[in-house]
Motif scaffolding. Structure first.
Motif, mmCIF file in Angstrom:
data_model
loop_
_atom_site.group_PDB
_atom_site.id
_atom_site.type_symbol
_atom_site.label_atom_id
_atom_site.label_comp_id
_atom_site.label_asym_id
_atom_site.label_seq_id
_atom_site.Cartn_x
_atom_site.Cartn_y
_atom_site.Cartn_z
ATOM 1 N N MET A 1 0.840 -1.199 0.000
ATOM 2 C CA MET A 1 0.000 0.000 0.000
ATOM 3 C C MET A 1 0.874 1.248 0.000
ATOM 4 S SD MET A 1 -2.997 -1.054 2.690
ATOM 5 C CE MET A 1 -3.818 0.517 2.404
ATOM 6 N N VAL A 2 0.321 2.305 -0.568
ATOM 7 C CA VAL A 2 1.042 3.575 -0.629
ATOM 8 C C VAL A 2 0.922 4.281 0.706
ATOM 9 C CG1 VAL A 2 1.140 5.825 -1.745
ATOM 10 C CG2 VAL A 2 0.662 3.787 -3.099
ATOM 11 N N HIS A 3 2.046 4.688 1.248
ATOM 12 C CA HIS A 3 2.067 5.418 2.510
ATOM 13 C C HIS A 3 2.562 6.830 2.233
ATOM 14 C CE1 HIS A 3 2.642 6.506 6.663
ATOM 15 N NE2 HIS A 3 3.940 6.718 6.454
ATOM 16 N N LEU A 4 1.702 7.807 2.455
ATOM 17 C CA LEU A 4 2.048 9.195 2.159
ATOM 18 C C LEU A 4 2.954 9.759 3.244
ATOM 19 C CD1 LEU A 4 -1.397 10.589 0.922
ATOM 20 C CD2 LEU A 4 0.458 9.547 -0.402
ATOM 21 N N ASP A 5 4.026 10.368 2.817
ATOM 22 C CA ASP A 5 4.991 10.965 3.735
ATOM 23 C C ASP A 5 4.972 12.475 3.547
ATOM 24 O OD1 ASP A 5 7.029 11.590 5.428
ATOM 25 O OD2 ASP A 5 8.637 10.723 4.203
ATOM 26 N N PHE A 6 4.213 13.155 4.402
ATOM 27 C CA PHE A 6 4.071 14.603 4.265
ATOM 28 C C PHE A 6 5.349 15.345 4.655
ATOM 29 C CE2 PHE A 6 -0.314 13.169 4.528
ATOM 30 C CZ PHE A 6 -0.925 13.942 3.539
ATOM 31 N N LYS A 7 6.248 14.670 5.350
ATOM 32 C CA LYS A 7 7.522 15.302 5.678
ATOM 33 C C LYS A 7 8.352 15.562 4.424
ATOM 34 C CE LYS A 7 7.990 13.422 10.362
ATOM 35 N NZ LYS A 7 8.832 12.591 11.278
ATOM 36 N N ALA A 8 8.114 14.749 3.384
ATOM 37 C CA ALA A 8 8.845 14.943 2.132
ATOM 38 C C ALA A 8 8.464 16.257 1.458
ATOM 39 C CB ALA A 8 8.575 13.778 1.184
ATOM 40 N N LEU A 9 7.260 16.774 1.792
ATOM 41 C CA LEU A 9 6.808 18.031 1.192
ATOM 42 C C LEU A 9 7.366 19.253 1.907
ATOM 43 C CD1 LEU A 9 3.028 17.207 0.551
ATOM 44 C CD2 LEU A 9 4.938 17.063 -1.072
ATOM 45 N N ILE A 63 7.208 12.910 -6.269
ATOM 46 C CA ILE A 63 6.039 12.050 -6.079
ATOM 47 C C ILE A 63 6.449 10.706 -5.468
ATOM 48 C CG2 ILE A 63 4.266 10.731 -7.298
ATOM 49 C CD1 ILE A 63 4.030 13.050 -9.262
ATOM 50 N N LEU A 64 7.540 10.130 -5.946
ATOM 51 C CA LEU A 64 7.989 8.841 -5.421
ATOM 52 C C LEU A 64 8.378 8.936 -3.949
ATOM 53 C CD1 LEU A 64 10.117 7.472 -8.410
ATOM 54 C CD2 LEU A 64 7.852 6.720 -7.669
ATOM 55 N N GLU A 65 9.006 10.040 -3.569
ATOM 56 C CA GLU A 65 9.371 10.190 -2.154
ATOM 57 C C GLU A 65 8.136 10.508 -1.303
ATOM 58 O OE1 GLU A 65 12.626 12.775 -1.348
ATOM 59 O OE2 GLU A 65 14.089 11.365 -2.185
ATOM 60 N N PHE A 66 7.187 11.262 -1.845
ATOM 61 C CA PHE A 66 5.972 11.593 -1.102
ATOM 62 C C PHE A 66 5.127 10.347 -0.839
ATOM 63 C CE2 PHE A 66 1.420 12.943 -1.453
ATOM 64 C CZ PHE A 66 1.310 13.465 -0.170
ATOM 65 N N THR A 67 5.087 9.442 -1.810
ATOM 66 C CA THR A 67 4.297 8.214 -1.662
ATOM 67 C C THR A 67 5.122 7.058 -1.094
ATOM 68 O OG1 THR A 67 4.813 7.616 -3.960
ATOM 69 C CG2 THR A 67 2.771 8.851 -3.563
ATOM 70 N N ASN A 68 6.395 7.290 -0.809
ATOM 71 C CA ASN A 68 7.297 6.264 -0.285
ATOM 72 C C ASN A 68 7.520 5.119 -1.268
ATOM 73 O OD1 ASN A 68 8.573 6.799 2.202
ATOM 74 N ND2 ASN A 68 6.634 6.595 3.278
ATOM 75 N N LEU A 69 7.172 5.335 -2.525
ATOM 76 C CA LEU A 69 7.413 4.308 -3.532
ATOM 77 C C LEU A 69 8.889 4.209 -3.895
ATOM 78 C CD1 LEU A 69 4.375 4.850 -5.943
ATOM 79 C CD2 LEU A 69 4.712 3.009 -4.282
#
Length: 287
Positions: A1-9, A63-69
């Motif tokens: 599952m995609v885990h959103l990482d708001f710290k990346a923003l 996007i890849l870092e924000f979604t942890n992909l």
């Protein structure tokens, strides 16, 4: 599952990347609206490619870092982002020099605006290089070393050479075709090393891989040494600069000559560093 990482923003790197995306998008929007002139089509295309490519890749990385992909991608992510940031900084500085040289004028507001924004993009990518390099994380090492940085510089200078080559000119003499072969072979080798590093495939090779790279660097330096003699000897023979030359194709011949000399120096430096690391550093460690 995609885990959103708001710290990346909201992290410093994330803020810098969002700024890069907005500014590179602004650059190619201004330049596209201003149009181009036929005599500078190759230079215009190169600048547009720089801004579009950096804009797309920056957004993709963000996007890849924000979604942890990015953690699911089977590559050395830190090496990849560091290499891209360094490459983007080089692309921005060349676009910032080439575009105003060929297309800007005192009354060209959009061209001047695009040139200024492009320089701001260069500053941002330089800042990202520093931030990514200082950020803790998994780094395989090579692209953060001097030889790794030189490999990126070698491939970039070769790209500048390719954009300035004119098939009409180098097809006249076999010697010039040899020079193009030198540029292509050395470019492929350097690019292959970068891709293998990012893909974590260096371990597939036997222990003498460093020695192989050193030998190839030495051969590339020798090949470029022949090109720096042959290229100007043939291309400028009975070919003086036209009187009515205003950024004409003759200037591209000078660019290729200058960039050949630059890459020769880079390959010599790369060879010297490789020899030092492989033969002297290892010997000191054994003692």
């Amino acid at each position: 599952m995609v885990h959103l990482d708001f710290k990346a923003l909201i992290s410093p790197v994330g803020i810098v990347r969002m700024s890069e995306f907005v500014l590179t998008c602004t650059c190619f929007a201004l330049v596209a609206s201003a149009g181009f002139v036929n005599f500078g089509l190759s230079h215009w295309s190169w600048c547009m490619f720089c801004w579009c490519f950096c804009c797309f890749m920056t957004l993709l990385i963000h996007i890849l870092e924000f979604t942890n992909l990015n953690t699911k991608v089977p590559i050395s992510w830190e090496d990849f982002t560091t290499a891209f940031a360094m490459l983007a900084a080089l692309m921005m500085v060349t676009a910032s020099i080439i575009y105003p040289t060929f297309f800007a004028c005192s009354s060209c507001s959009r061209q001047i605006g695009a040139s200024v924004v492009s320089w701001l993009c260069f500053v941002l990518y330089a800042v990202e290089v520093w931030l990514v390099h200082k950020r803790p994380g998994e780094i395989s090492g090579f692209l953060s070393t001097v030889p790794g940085l030189l490999k990126i510089l070698e491939t970039f200078v070769a790209c500048i050479i390719f954009t300035s080559l004119d098939p009409v000119e180098y097809k006249k003499f076999p010697g010039l075709q040899w020079c193009v072969a030198v540029y292509s072979i050395c470019f492929i080798f350097s690019l292959l090393i970068i891709l293998l590093t990012i893909a974590r495939l260096l371990l597939v090779f036997p222990f003498f891989f460093d020695v192989l790279v050193t030998v190839c660097n030495a051969l590339a330096a020798v090949m470029y040494a022949t090109a720096i003699v042959i290229w100007p000897l043939y291309v400028f023979k009975q070919n003086p600069r036209p009187v009515q030359c205003n950024h004409c194709t003759w200037d591209d011949l000078v660019v290729v000559t200058f960039m050949t000399f630059i890459n020769l120096l880079v390959y010599i430096t790369d060879t010297a560093y490789s020899v030092k690391l492989v033969f002297f550093s290892h010997h000191e460690q054994e003692e």
